[in-house]
Scaffold this motif. Structure first.
Motif, short mmCIF file in Angstrom:
data_model
loop_
_atom_site.label_atom_id
_atom_site.label_comp_id
_atom_site.label_asym_id
_atom_site.label_seq_id
_atom_site.Cartn_x
_atom_site.Cartn_y
_atom_site.Cartn_z
N ASN A 193 -14.83 64.46 1.05
CA ASN A 193 -13.89 63.55 1.29
C ASN A 193 -12.48 63.50 0.19
O ASN A 193 -11.66 62.81 0.31
CB ASN A 193 -14.57 62.20 0.96
N GLU A 230 -13.79 58.14 -9.63
CA GLU A 230 -14.50 57.38 -8.56
C GLU A 230 -16.06 57.86 -8.48
O GLU A 230 -16.98 57.27 -8.34
CB GLU A 230 -13.94 57.43 -7.33
N LEU A 231 -16.22 59.26 -8.49
CA LEU A 231 -17.46 59.76 -8.11
C LEU A 231 -18.21 59.71 -9.55
O LEU A 231 -19.42 59.40 -9.47
CB LEU A 231 -17.34 61.47 -8.08
N THR A 274 -12.94 62.92 -2.80
CA THR A 274 -13.23 61.77 -4.03
C THR A 274 -12.73 62.06 -5.42
O THR A 274 -13.02 63.06 -5.88
CB THR A 274 -14.61 61.24 -3.93
N VAL A 302 -19.99 56.17 -9.01
CA VAL A 302 -20.94 56.35 -7.78
C VAL A 302 -22.33 56.91 -8.62
O VAL A 302 -23.27 56.48 -8.42
CB VAL A 302 -20.34 56.94 -6.70
N LYS A 323 -20.91 64.99 -0.28
CA LYS A 323 -20.07 64.19 0.45
C LYS A 323 -18.62 63.85 -0.29
O LYS A 323 -17.63 63.75 0.40
CB LYS A 323 -20.88 62.83 0.53
N ALA A 324 -18.69 63.35 -1.64
CA ALA A 324 -17.46 63.14 -2.41
C ALA A 324 -16.49 64.31 -2.25
O ALA A 324 -15.59 64.30 -2.11
CB ALA A 324 -18.06 62.64 -3.81
#
Ligand SMILES: [Fe+2]
Length: 422
Positions: free
Chosen positions: A397, A403-404, A399, A407, A393-394
């Protein structure tokens, strides 16, 4: 048949359309003969072997070292029962020192109460504390150790899985009025089959067991041993576990637990055995089963029973890799490169960089791809996405790597704590 192809009787995959109810019925409508289980003191309902542990200990047939040759006949009966037999056995009097046992029960009750204080979920079946062993060992190593020095737990675990096993448990409470669970199989394929899980923002319907090859269906129930230790007396009206003996032998069983014909048959034909405090039940995770409805109390004019059982899950070590891979770290190393390659692919119209299929292949060899262990981290009955889905998903998108990384760290913590934390 051409040389090299598997015969029809040995399919590479099972399909629901091949699942025949009549085959299932023929398999589960067997009786258990006492002569096949000579060490059992009785065969409940002509189906479930019952072992009298104090008598076996006194006769030198159940000794403290599970691998002792003196225990071989008992181990062989146990293996036979789970592998080709009814799939469930009862050990009466597995625990006999009630002073020690009650001290353990007290700590387990405290764990339940502690979790109930922070858990806002209303559960109409049983209430469970995930990762009980770790919480118990932290709170009271003495009663924890008194419990796990037990000879029957060691014998059953060692007999089914060999010496390399990993113990986890979940203390479970079922109060009067709690409903019965629907028929199901357990870990691995039986769990994936029951619960939906999250992929990105989408909820994927229960994992199709049919995607897994036939030999993995068979392996699935050889890789785990299930146990339940009764911490209180459990008369029939309190709803001890319902079992359909021999159902673990039905090859298509992971595909048919949701098929009406099958669960209606279970509703009409399951068996339950009353248990006493200190008894242990061990069963194949492939057997159709479910917690029974707790009808004790005024409804049946019986004393109310707060049914407390410790559910043991004993896992084979064989699914583990030999190398101690830190999948989160490996993902963080490679992720910036994947972002770059995806951009290149898009900018070049597919002439350079990695395609989506190639990216997914890389993630499959890098990130954690399984939903477990998560300490029952599911929200509203939905398991949260495994690491590979979060990374995917990252990537889609765009990302940024930092940031990943945050997460993934947070995900790891949530999987460790479970939902809710205690
Ligand atoms: Fe279960």
């Amino acid at each position: 048949m051409s040389a090299g192809l598997a015969p029809i009787a040995d399919p590479s995959y099972y399909t629901v359309s091949d699942a025949k109810f009549e085959d299932f019925r023929r398999i589960v409508e067997q009786k258990t003969l006492h002569e096949d289980y000579p060490l059992a003191s009785s065969i409940a309902k002509d189906l479930i072997p019952i072992y009298d542990c104090p008598a076996l200990r006194a006769a030198g047939k159940l000794t403290p070292v599970w691998s002792d040759p003196a225990n071989l006949p008992l181990r062989e009966e146990f293996i036979r029962a789970l592998k080709r037999g009814p799939g469930v056995v009862v050990f009466r009097g597995a625990f006999t020192n009630m002073e020690e046992f009650d001290a353990g029960t007290k700590v387990l009750e405290e764990l339940i109460q502690g979790q109930r204080k922070v858990d806002k979920l209303v559960r109409d079946e049983n209430y469970i504390v995930p990762n009980t062993n770790e919480h118990w060992a932290k709170r009271d190593p003495g009663s924890y150790s008194d419990y796990f020095k037990n000879d029957v737990i060691a014998l059953a675990s060692g007999a089914w899985l060999g010496p390399w096993y990993q113990m986890t448990s979940q203390i479970s409470q079922c109060v009067p009025g709690n409903k019965a669970q629907r028929m199901h199989r357990d870990y691995h394929l039986g769990v994936g089959d029951r619960f939906p899980y999250k992929r990105g923002d989408d909820v994927i319907s229960p994992i199709a067991a049919a995607v897994f090859p036939a030999h993995m269906h068979v392996s699935s129930h050889y890789m785990t041993l299930q146990g339940a230790i009764a911490h209180v007396d459990m008369p029939l009206e309190s709803g001890p576990t319902m079992f359909l003996p021999y159902s673990q032998l039905y090859e298509h069983g992971y595909l048919t637990s949701g098929v009406p014909e099958f669960y209606e048959y279970f509703a009409a034909n399951h068996v339950q055995t009353p248990l006493q405090k200190g008894d242990a039940v061990f069963f194949s995770p492939g057997i159709y089963h479910g917690a029974g409805q707790n009808n004790s109390g005024p409804k049946t004019n019986t004393p109310p029973v707060d049914r407390i059982a410790n559910l043991l899950q004993i896992s084979s070590a064989f699914g583990r890799p030999s190398d101690n891979a830190d999948r989160r770290a490996t993902t963080n190393y490679v992720y910036p490169h994947l972002l770059e390659q995806r951009k290149k692919f898009q900018e070049s119209g597919g002439k350079a960089g990695y395609s989506d299929n190639e990216l997914w292949n890389i993630i499959s060899s890098t990130a954690e791809g399984y939903l477990f262990p998560t300490n029952l981290r599911f929200v509203n009955g939905i398991f949260q996405a495994p690491q590979n889905e979060v990374v995917w998903k990252a990537l889609m998108n765009g990302t940024p790597p930092e940031e990943l990384a945050k997460v993934l760290e947070e995900e790891e913590k949530l999987n460790k704590n479970g939902i809710p934390p205690i």
